[in-house]
Design a protein around this motif. Sequence first.
Motif, PDB file in Angstrom:
ATOM      1  N   LEU A   1      44.231  67.976  33.223  1.00  0.00           N
ATOM      2  CA  LEU A   1      44.935  69.030  33.687  1.00  0.00           C
ATOM      3  C   LEU A   1      43.962  70.090  34.179  1.00  0.00           C
ATOM      4  N   GLY A   2      42.631  70.111  34.139  1.00  0.00           N
ATOM      5  CA  GLY A   2      41.929  71.102  34.465  1.00  0.00           C
ATOM      6  C   GLY A   2      41.605  72.046  33.324  1.00  0.00           C
ATOM      7  N   GLU A   3      41.854  71.827  32.347  1.00  0.00           N
ATOM      8  CA  GLU A   3      41.850  72.896  31.108  1.00  0.00           C
ATOM      9  C   GLU A   3      40.248  72.706  30.704  1.00  0.00           C
ATOM     10  N   THR A   4      39.612  74.064  30.409  1.00  0.00           N
ATOM     11  CA  THR A   4      38.330  73.814  29.902  1.00  0.00           C
ATOM     12  C   THR A   4      38.335  74.520  28.537  1.00  0.00           C
TER      13      THR A   4
ATOM     14  N   ALA B   1      28.175  64.422  46.724  1.00  0.00           N
ATOM     15  CA  ALA B   1      27.274  65.301  45.629  1.00  0.00           C
ATOM     16  C   ALA B   1      28.302  66.273  45.012  1.00  0.00           C
ATOM     17  N   ALA B   2      29.511  66.737  45.522  1.00  0.00           N
ATOM     18  CA  ALA B   2      30.366  67.606  44.965  1.00  0.00           C
ATOM     19  C   ALA B   2      30.919  66.923  43.633  1.00  0.00           C
ATOM     20  N   GLU B   3      31.450  65.544  44.091  1.00  0.00           N
ATOM     21  CA  GLU B   3      32.170  65.089  43.101  1.00  0.00           C
ATOM     22  C   GLU B   3      31.343  64.638  41.857  1.00  0.00           C
ATOM     23  N   ILE B   4      29.954  64.343  42.153  1.00  0.00           N
ATOM     24  CA  ILE B   4      28.984  64.221  40.956  1.00  0.00           C
ATOM     25  C   ILE B   4      29.048  65.397  39.946  1.00  0.00           C
ATOM     26  N   GLU B   5      28.863  66.644  40.733  1.00  0.00           N
ATOM     27  CA  GLU B   5      28.828  67.962  40.247  1.00  0.00           C
ATOM     28  C   GLU B   5      29.832  68.000  39.194  1.00  0.00           C
ATOM     29  N   ALA B   6      31.305  67.633  39.725  1.00  0.00           N
ATOM     30  CA  ALA B   6      32.103  67.981  39.141  1.00  0.00           C
ATOM     31  C   ALA B   6      32.287  66.997  37.810  1.00  0.00           C
ATOM     32  N   LEU B   7      31.542  66.068  37.818  1.00  0.00           N
ATOM     33  CA  LEU B   7      31.683  65.168  36.752  1.00  0.00           C
ATOM     34  C   LEU B   7      30.754  65.497  35.377  1.00  0.00           C
ATOM     35  N   ARG B   8      29.642  66.606  35.808  1.00  0.00           N
ATOM     36  CA  ARG B   8      28.992  67.074  34.692  1.00  0.00           C
ATOM     37  C   ARG B   8      29.798  67.381  33.471  1.00  0.00           C
ATOM     38  N   PRO B   9      30.778  68.403  33.451  1.00  0.00           N
ATOM     39  CA  PRO B   9      31.327  68.807  32.150  1.00  0.00           C
ATOM     40  C   PRO B   9      32.181  67.790  31.761  1.00  0.00           C
TER      41      PRO B   9
ATOM     42  N   THR C   1      36.998  57.943  33.811  1.00  0.00           N
ATOM     43  CA  THR C   1      38.425  58.247  33.785  1.00  0.00           C
ATOM     44  C   THR C   1      38.548  59.388  35.010  1.00  0.00           C
ATOM     45  N   ALA C   2      37.479  60.537  34.909  1.00  0.00           N
ATOM     46  CA  ALA C   2      37.774  61.382  36.064  1.00  0.00           C
ATOM     47  C   ALA C   2      37.290  60.615  37.398  1.00  0.00           C
ATOM     48  N   ILE C   3      36.580  59.621  37.409  1.00  0.00           N
ATOM     49  CA  ILE C   3      36.629  59.014  38.913  1.00  0.00           C
ATOM     50  C   ILE C   3      37.788  58.439  39.168  1.00  0.00           C
ATOM     51  N   LEU C   4      38.492  57.729  38.138  1.00  0.00           N
ATOM     52  CA  LEU C   4      39.785  56.931  38.539  1.00  0.00           C
ATOM     53  C   LEU C   4      40.839  58.020  38.940  1.00  0.00           C
ATOM     54  N   GLN C   5      40.619  59.127  38.217  1.00  0.00           N
ATOM     55  CA  GLN C   5      41.762  60.153  38.621  1.00  0.00           C
ATOM     56  C   GLN C   5      41.570  60.684  40.098  1.00  0.00           C
ATOM     57  N   SER C   6      40.224  60.912  40.358  1.00  0.00           N
ATOM     58  CA  SER C   6      40.012  61.260  41.764  1.00  0.00           C
ATOM     59  C   SER C   6      40.368  60.229  42.721  1.00  0.00           C
ATOM     60  N   ALA C   7      40.164  58.847  42.482  1.00  0.00           N
ATOM     61  CA  ALA C   7      40.507  57.959  43.299  1.00  0.00           C
ATOM     62  C   ALA C   7      42.055  57.866  43.346  1.00  0.00           C
TER      63      ALA C   7
END
Lengths: 315, 315, 315, 315, 315
Positions: free
Chosen positions: D298-301, E155-163, E169-175
Motif C-alpha cells: 500500500l506504500g506505507e513506510t 534505473a528508477a524501478e531498481i532504486e524503488a526496490l531498495r527499501p 513481490t514488488a516487481i510482480l506488483q509493478s508488472a
Amino acid sequence: MMVTEKRYSWLRLLLKYRGTAMQRIRGRMALTTLLAVVVTVIDLNVRFFHPDLTTIPFTLIGLALSIFLGFRNNTSYDRFWEGRKLWGGLVNTTRTITRQILTLVNAPADRSDESEAVAAFRREMVYRIIGYTHALRLHLRDQDRLEELEPFLAAAEIEALRPELNRPTAILQSAAFRLRDAWQRGWIHSYHLPVLEQSLTVLTDLQGGCERIKSTPIPLSYTSLIHQLVAIYCFALPFGIVKTVGVFTPVVVGIVAYAFYGLDAIGDEIENPFGMDANDLPLSGLSRLIEVNLRQRLGETDLPPLLKPKAGHLT
Amino acid sequence: MMVTEKRYSWLRLLLKYRGTAMQRIRGRMALTTLLAVVVTVIDLNVRFFHPDLTTIPFTLIGLALSIFLGFRNNTSYDRFWEGRKLWGGLVNTTRTITRQILTLVNAPADRSDESEAVAAFRREMVYRIIGYTHALRLHLRDQDRLEELEPFLAAAEIEALRPELNRPTAILQSAAFRLRDAWQRGWIHSYHLPVLEQSLTVLTDLQGGCERIKSTPIPLSYTSLIHQLVAIYCFALPFGIVKTVGVFTPVVVGIVAYAFYGLDAIGDEIENPFGMDANDLPLSGLSRLIEVNLRQRLGETDLPPLLKPKAGHLT
Amino acid sequence: MMVTEKRYSWLRLLLKYRGTAMQRIRGRMALTTLLAVVVTVIDLNVRFFHPDLTTIPFTLIGLALSIFLGFRNNTSYDRFWEGRKLWGGLVNTTRTITRQILTLVNAPADRSDESEAVAAFRREMVYRIIGYTHALRLHLRDQDRLEELEPFLAAAEIEALRPELNRPTAILQSAAFRLRDAWQRGWIHSYHLPVLEQSLTVLTDLQGGCERIKSTPIPLSYTSLIHQLVAIYCFALPFGIVKTVGVFTPVVVGIVAYAFYGLDAIGDEIENPFGMDANDLPLSGLSRLIEVNLRQRLGETDLPPLLKPKAGHLT
Amino acid sequence: MMVTEKRYSWLRLLLKYRGTAMQRIRGRMALTTLLAVVVTVIDLNVRFFHPDLTTIPFTLIGLALSIFLGFRNNTSYDRFWEGRKLWGGLVNTTRTITRQILTLVNAPADRSDESEAVAAFRREMVYRIIGYTHALRLHLRDQDRLEELEPFLAAAEIEALRPELNRPTAILQSAAFRLRDAWQRGWIHSYHLPVLEQSLTVLTDLQGGCERIKSTPIPLSYTSLIHQLVAIYCFALPFGIVKTVGVFTPVVVGIVAYAFYGLDAIGDEIENPFGMDANDLPLSGLSRLIEVNLRQRLGETDLPPLLKPKAGHLT
Amino acid sequence: MMVTEKRYSWLRLLLKYRGTAMQRIRGRMALTTLLAVVVTVIDLNVRFFHPDLTTIPFTLIGLALSIFLGFRNNTSYDRFWEGRKLWGGLVNTTRTITRQILTLVNAPADRSDESEAVAAFRREMVYRIIGYTHALRLHLRDQDRLEELEPFLAAAEIEALRPELNRPTAILQSAAFRLRDAWQRGWIHSYHLPVLEQSLTVLTDLQGGCERIKSTPIPLSYTSLIHQLVAIYCFALPFGIVKTVGVFTPVVVGIVAYAFYGLDAIGDEIENPFGMDANDLPLSGLSRLIEVNLRQRLGETDLPPLLKPKAGHLT
C-alpha cells in the motif's frame, strides 16, 4: 472383477480360498513344498548329507527382498487405486456434464418453439456420454463389441466408429461437434461453452490416465529380478533350515513360500486393474452404475438393474 | 464416531480401554494366549514334548509380515485421511457456495422490487446446500431417513427424492435448475453463472470421492493373506519360543499378539471411515457444523448447538 | 525403449536374460564372484588364514544400505513414472487441443466463403501440434534431426527453428501467433481464445516437467555413496561368511551381489527415462501414436502404422 | 513456536537441550532408567533372580513397533508440513489478492472524481485481509483476543464478529459483500469479479485445511497402542538384556528408551502444528510477515518490525 | 551448486571424492575411527579390559535409527526435489507469460500507429520477468546485489526496490500495474487480462513455495535427536564389536560410521536446496537459462552463453 462380500468375520476370512492369492500360486507352492519334503527326508535318513547353507544367506538376501517386495506391492496397489480413482472421476464427471447439459443448454427466451428440439438434443448428448463410458470399458478390455453401444448412439455414428483406432476419443469428438452446433444455434451461451468444453477435457484426461496404466507395465527388470529372487529364496530355504528345524522344515518352507509367492502374485493380479482377474476393478458394474445414474437424471424410470455380484464377484 | 478427548496424559493413555483396539480383538487375544498357556504347561511338565520350531521361521516370515502390515496400515489410514479431507472439502465448499449465493445473486439495479424474492431465493438455496450435506451423510451411512431433510427442503422436493438411487446427486441437480432459473430472470450475471456451476462440480467430485472409498475395499487378496499370516504367526509362536523363554511364554505371546492383532484391527476399523466404529469420522458432527456455519451466514441466531461428544465419542 | 511382451509365464520370466538387470552388471558380478572363489579356496586350503569379519558388520551396515537402496529405488521409479505421466499428459492434451481447434475455430456465420481457409488453418494447426510432439522427442533425446519434422511444418518454419535453443518452445510460440491471427480475423471468439491458450500452457508445463527430469539427476552424493556401500559390502562379504558357509560361499555371495547390484543397476537405468536403455520410455512409439490419433481426427485414412516392438523392445 | 537458529555446528547440536525432545520425556526417562538400575543391582547381587526374557521378544515386537513408530512419525510430520504449506499458501494468496485489489479495482475512466474513494476502498480491503490473517491465527489457537484486530477492521465490524462461531469466515463474507458493492458501483469489471471471488475461495480452502488438521487428531487407537507398546518395551527391556549386558544395562536401556520415547514425543509435539509447543509453527511470526508485506504494497513506510526469535524460539 | 558430470563409469564413481559426502564428514570420521583404534589396541593388549556391550544394543537401537534416518533422508530429498519442481515451474511459467505477452497484448486494429509502443511495452514486460527471476535468485540466497538487475529494469524501478523487504513481490506488483495500464489503453482485451493475471498468481505461488522451504527447516527436535543417536551409536560401536571382530574393529567402525554420517550429512546438505553447497540447485544456471529462453522469444540473437559447470559444478 472385484470381490465384494467384504464383511467376512475374522474366522471365515482365515479359511477363504476363492478370490485369494492361494488360487494363483498353488503350482509353485506344491513344487516348493515338495522339494522341502525331499530335502528333509534325505537329511533325516542320509548320514553325510550336509549342504548346510545356514540361515545367514537368507538374512542377507532378505534385506534386498524386502525392498523389492515392498516396492512391488506399493507400486501395484498404487496402479490399482489410481485406476479406481480414474473411474471414480468418470462417475463424477459424467454426472457433472449431465448436469451442465440439462441446465446450460436452453432454447432462447424468444424461441420457445425450439424447446422440444433442445430436449431431444439434451437426451442425445446424455446418451452419448453413457455410450462413451461403455466404449471406454470395451476399449480398456480390448473387447470389440460395438453392438453394446447400440442403445446409446445412432447407427450411423456406431458405423463410423468401426475404423477408429481410439473409439472413445472419436465419441468425445462428435460430442464436441454437437456442442458447437448447439452454440451456433444459440442454445448455449458463448460464456458457457468453455464450461462444457472443460468437462470434455477432464474426460480426455481420465481416459488417457487409464490407457497409460494399461499400456505401461512395471519395468520388466523389476518383475524378473523379483521373481528370480523369490524363487531362489524359496527353493534354497530347505537347505538353510533343515539342520535347525528338522522335521518341521516343509511346514516352515510352506508358510514362508506362501507369504512371498502370495505377495508377488497379488502384485501380478492388480498391476493391470482393468483386466478380468478376481480382484480387478468392476468396470461393468461401474459403467452400468453411470448409465443408471445418468438416465435417472433424464427422468427415465424404466432403468436396468445395477449389476449384482455373482458368487461374490463383480465383473 | 471419533474419539475426541485428545489430550490425555501419557499415563491415562497407557491404561485406556474404550475406543482402543483391545476392545475389538479380545476374542482372538484370549484364544492365542490360552494356547500359549497350554503349550507352556505341557512343555514344562512333559518330558519328551519337543516340537521346537526355533525362532528362525518367525524371523523369516517377519519380513513378509512387516511389508504386509505396514502396507495395510498406511492404506487404511490413507483412506481414513482422504475421507476426512473430502469432508473438509465439503465444509469449505459449502461455505464458498454460500458466499457466492449471497453476493453473486442480486436483483438488477432497476428492479429493486424483486429484492425480497431474491432474498427468499438465497435462503432457499443455502438451505438446499445444508440439506445436501445431511443427505450425503445419510447416503454414506446407508440410512433411509428422509425425514431428517424436512427442515431444509420443500416437502415436494423430498417426496421426489424417494425413488432416487442417488439422492445427493438429485439435490445438486435441482440446485442447478434453480440457478438457471435465477440466471434466466437476470439475477445472476452470465459471467458469474460458471462460478456457481464450478462449485457444484466441486461438490460432485467430493461426493464421488466418498462413494469411491465406501464402495472399494482393499482387495480381498490382501486382507485374507494378512489375516492368515498374522493368525499362523501368533498360533505358532509358542512352539517357537517356549524352549527359550520358558514360563514367560504366554506373556511374550500375549504382547506380540496384541501388537499384531491390534495393527490388523485398527486397519479394519478405519478402512471404511464413514461407518459407526469407534474411530470413524464424525459425519453427524461435521454436517451439524456445516449447518450452523451456513445458517449463521444467513444472519440467523436461533441455531442448533454443535454436537458434543458422548462419553468421549462423537458420531 | 520399453520391454513389451509383458505376459510372460512365471517360468519364462525366471529364465529371461535380455532386457533384465543381469545384462548390465555381468562385469561386477564376475569380479565379485571370482573374489569369493579365491577367498573360499584359500580358506579351505590355508591353515592359518583367518581374516574373519563375522556377519555382524553386514547386519549393521545392512541397516544403512536398506535405507539407501530403498530410497534409490523409489526415487528412480518415481522419475520413470513421472516421465510416463508427462507423456501421458501429452497424449491427452494433444487430443484436447485438436478437439478445440476443430470446434472452436469457425468461420463466422456470415462469411461462409472463408470456410475453406478455416479448414486449412485447422489442418495446419493440428499438424503443428504433431510436429511439436516429434520435436519434443528429439529435444529430450538430444537428436538434431530437423528433417523428421518436414511432414508437419512448412519448410520456412523448420529453417527458422535451426538456431533455436529450445525448438519445441519456439513451435508453441508460432502456434500462439497463429491462434492470435485467427482470433483477429474473427475465427475464434474472444471468450474462447483463453481456452486454447490454456492448452498451450499445459503443453509448456508438460515439456518443462520432462526437461526437469532430464537435467536434474539424483544428487551425486547419493549415487556415489550407494555405489561405494554396495561395492564394499559385496567385496567384503566372502571374508564374513566363509567360516560359516564354507564351500557354498561363492554361491551365496553371487546371489546377494546379484540382488544388490541388480537393484542399483535398475535405478541407473530408469533414472533418466527418456534415454534409449532397455527399460526406458518408448518416446518414438508414443509420438507415433499421437500422430496417428490426431491425423485420424482430421479424417485422414492414409495413416502410418503404429510402431511394433522389435525383439520385444519398443523404442 | 519454531526453533530458528538452524545453523548449529554438529557439536553444539549434539549437546543441545532446550527445544529438543529430552525436555518432554525426562519423567518417563527417569522412571525407565531407575527400573533398569534396580533390575541390574538385584541381578548382580541376588543369586537366583532369573526372570530372563532373552532378547527374542524384543526382536519379535520390534517388527510391529517399527511399523507403528514409522507410521506415527510420518503422519505427524505430514500434518506439520501440511500446516506449513497451508500458511505458506496464506502468504501467497494474501499477496495475490492484494495485487488484484490494487489493479483490478479502478474508477471508470470517465469518473476520475471517484479515484479517492477507490483508493480508500482498496486500503480498507487490504486491511481486511490483514485482519483476516490475524483472526485466523487467533481462531486456530483458541484465543479470544478480538482487540488484536482493531488496527485492521472498523469497530462496528469487530463488534459484529463477537457472536460469530467462525470469525475468519465472517470476515471473508464481508469482504465478498464489499467486492460486490464495488462491482455494482462499476469499480470492478464483470469479467474480473470472478478472479477476486476465486481468491476468496482459495482462502476458504486454506482455512478449512487448517481447521481439519486441528480438529482431527490421529485416531486414538493408534496413539494408545503405540504408547502402550513403547512403554511395555522399555519397562521389560532390563529383564531381557541384564543377563547379557550386565552392568551396562541401565546405559543401554537409557539410550534405547531415549530413542523410542523421543520418537513418540516429537510426534505428539508436532501433531497439532498450530499450538504453542517448542517446534510448532510460528503463526505470530507468519501473520506479522503477511501484515508487513501487504502494508508495504500500500506504500506505507511506517511498518512494525518482523518478529524476532526470543531465546531461539519464534512463536 | 549441482554436480553435473553425471555419466561417470561405475568405477570412477566408486573412487570419487569431490562433491561427495566424505568431504563434509572427514572430521567426524577421523574422530570415530581414532576411538575405534584406541579401543582395539587396548583390548588386544590389556588383559582385563572388558566393557563388552555386545551387539544387542546396536540391534535394538538400530530399529529407531533406521526410522529416523529413513525419515530424515526422504524429507531432505523431498525438499530438494520440491525446490527443483518450483524452479522448473518458474521456467515453465516465464515461458508461458512471455507467450501471453507476445500474443495477447496488441494494438487495436484501428490504431496501428500504436504498434511500436506495443512492441516496446512487450519488450519491457518480458525483461521485467527476466529481472524477476534474477531478483528471486538473489532473494533466496540472501544476496543484496541489485546491480545484477540493471540490464532488465529501469534505473528508477531498481532504486524503488531498495527499501523493499520482498523485492520479487514488488516487481510482480509493478508488472501488474503495467498490465492494467495496457488494459486501460485497450491493448489487452478485458477477457484476456485474467489470463495474464493468473500467470502472475502462479509466479507468486512458486515464489512463496521457495520461501517456505527456505524459512522452515526440519524441526530441530528431529535433527538433534538424529545427530545424537548417530553419534552415540558410532562412538559406542567399538565397545560392542571389539570382542568379536578383534583387529578389524576400526575398519568395520569406519565403514558403518561412513554410511551413517554420510546419510546424515547428505540430509544436511540438500535440506536447504537454495544454498551454495556442492549438491544444491544451480539457481544461477537456471536463471540464466530463463534469460536466454525469453530473450530468444523476443527475437534477440546477441545472447549470453548458458552457464557451464566449472570443475564439474554448476552454481
